[in-house]
Design an enzyme around this catalytic site. Structure first.
Site, PDB file in Angstrom:
ATOM      1  CB  THR A 154      -0.853  -0.041   1.288  1.00  0.00           C
ATOM      2  OG1 THR A 154      -1.812  -1.059   1.123  1.00  0.00           O
ATOM      3  CG2 THR A 154      -1.525   1.267   1.610  1.00  0.00           C
ATOM      4  CB  VAL A 183     -13.790  -1.852   2.565  1.00  0.00           C
ATOM      5  CG1 VAL A 183     -13.146  -0.505   2.857  1.00  0.00           C
ATOM      6  CG2 VAL A 183     -14.729  -1.749   1.364  1.00  0.00           C
ATOM      7  N   GLY A 184     -10.525  -2.470   3.237  1.00  0.00           N
ATOM      8  CA  GLY A 184      -9.484  -2.509   4.273  1.00  0.00           C
ATOM      9  C   GLY A 184      -9.473  -1.253   5.124  1.00  0.00           C
ATOM     10  CB  THR A 207      -2.865  -7.705   8.233  1.00  0.00           C
ATOM     11  OG1 THR A 207      -2.039  -7.402   9.369  1.00  0.00           O
ATOM     12  CG2 THR A 207      -2.190  -8.789   7.424  1.00  0.00           C
ATOM     13  N   GLY A 208      -4.939  -5.018   7.032  1.00  0.00           N
ATOM     14  CA  GLY A 208      -5.879  -3.952   7.345  1.00  0.00           C
ATOM     15  C   GLY A 208      -6.885  -4.280   8.429  1.00  0.00           C
TER      16      GLY A 208
HETATM   17  N1  ASP Z   1      -3.668  -2.067   4.679  1.00  0.00           N
HETATM   18  C1  ASP Z   1      -4.009  -2.489   3.360  1.00  0.00           C
HETATM   19  C2  ASP Z   1      -5.317  -3.219   3.364  1.00  0.00           C
HETATM   20  O1  ASP Z   1      -5.540  -3.983   4.280  1.00  0.00           O
HETATM   21  C3  ASP Z   1      -3.007  -3.398   2.760  1.00  0.00           C
HETATM   22  C4  ASP Z   1      -1.606  -2.955   2.848  1.00  0.00           C
HETATM   23  O2  ASP Z   1      -1.226  -2.076   3.603  1.00  0.00           O
HETATM   24  O3  ASP Z   1      -0.832  -3.521   2.096  1.00  0.00           O
HETATM   25  O4  ASP Z   1      -6.080  -3.057   2.442  1.00  0.00           O
END
Ligand code: ASP
Length: 293
Positions: A154, A183-184, A207-208
């Site tokens: 991200t 949705v994260g 890990t969102g």
């Molecule tokens: N936080 C993002 C999500 O969970 C993923 C990431 O940071 O790579 O959508």
């Protein structure tokens, strides 16, 4: 010299073994993102303009899991999330599960500036953004790069401008092989993105689901505002809480005094820092000190 600061990230994760050319490409893309934002900040533009511009470069470059390089869902499709927030008024905008837009962060910005809402999703978000001038991704845009193999790339940016206003932006393709409609944390104000001039601006990666459950970005803010923590202490405690639940990732933050933090619990996090003297620093691995590049 004008006092401003800009920090960007390109995701926290394992950091697969890279060739020197690949490493150079990552550092170059991070540097370009900082250059885009720093150019604006140097000329007195707002931190919101700077974080939007920096994240757009990272969306466009294709190396990260955002925009052009977005990870695929379990169905092989693209669903992107993004948010922006500015700390003087706590104005915020976000989009989730958008498939057709070239720049989700620009769409989030349009939501903040031209709608009475904070979060628009899917076709509604796409139609709104298009009606306000957002560009559609050209044919073949997403397939022009190999789907990201890394789960956590991200992108995000935080900035303090010469007026003392903080802003944050985050953009992502989400976790690879996610269920349709997932949705994260990135587009959720308080989870993946937060800015308040009383405390700090934060953009998270990882890990969102864990960052949502710990309301991570807001938690950094709350620890500073009500817990008397420094930015670094607040960031560390928040990531510890994420780890305790079983999550992993990182965050970048800048506080109202101009202190910056970039921390992760993973082996690495792509990150870069721009300062008013024109210097740009990058770092990839967790314990790597900033390298001027
Ligand atoms: N936080 C993002 C999500 O969970 C993923 C990431 O940071 O790579 O959508």
């Amino acid at each position: 010299m004008k006092r401003w600061l800009l920090l960007v990230h390109g995701g926290a994760g394992e950091l697969k073994p890279m060739s020197p050319e690949q490493e150079r490409a990552y550092r170059q893309c991070l540097r370009h993102a900082v250059e885009a934002g720093a150019y604006l900040l140097q000329r007195g533009a707002s931190s919101l303009d700077a974080v939007t511009a920096a994240v757009q470069v990272l969306e466009e470059c294709g190396l990260f899991n955002a925009g052009r390089g977005s990870a695929r869902t379990a169905e092989g499709t693209i669903e992107m999330d993004a948010a922006v927030m500015e700390g003087a008024t706590r104005r915020a905008g976000a989009v989730a599960a958008v498939r057709t837009l070239r720049s989700p962060v620009m769409a989030a910005r349009l939501v903040a500036e031209h709608s009475p809402h904070v979060l628009l999703v899917a076709q509604g978000a796409e139609a709104f953004a298009q009606a306000h001038g957002a560009e559609l991704a050209p044919p073949g845009y997403f397939s022009s790069v190999a789907p990201s193999a890394s789960p956590e790339d991200t992108v995000g940016a935080v900035a303090l401008d010469s007026q003392g206003t903080l802003a944050a932006a985050t953009s992502t393709g989400g976790t690879p092989r996610k269920l349709l409609g997932r949705v994260g944390d990135s587009p959720l104000i308080g989870a993946g993105t937060y800015a308040d001039n009383r405390s700090c601006a934060v953009s998270t990666t990882g890990t969102g689901e864990y960052f949502i459950r710990t309301v991570a970005a807001y938690s950094v803010h709350a620890r500073i505002l009500w817990g008397n923590r420094t930015l670094e202490e607040a960031a560390r405690e928040t990531l510890e809480e994420v780890s305790l639940l079983g999550g992993a990732g990182g965050l970048i933050g800048i506080d109202r005094e101009g202190n910056a933090v970039a921390l992760c619990t993973t082996p690495g996090m792509y990150r870069a820092l721009g300062t008013p003297d024109g210097r740009i620093y990058t770092a990839l691995f967790r314990t790597e000190p900033w390298q001027e590049s």
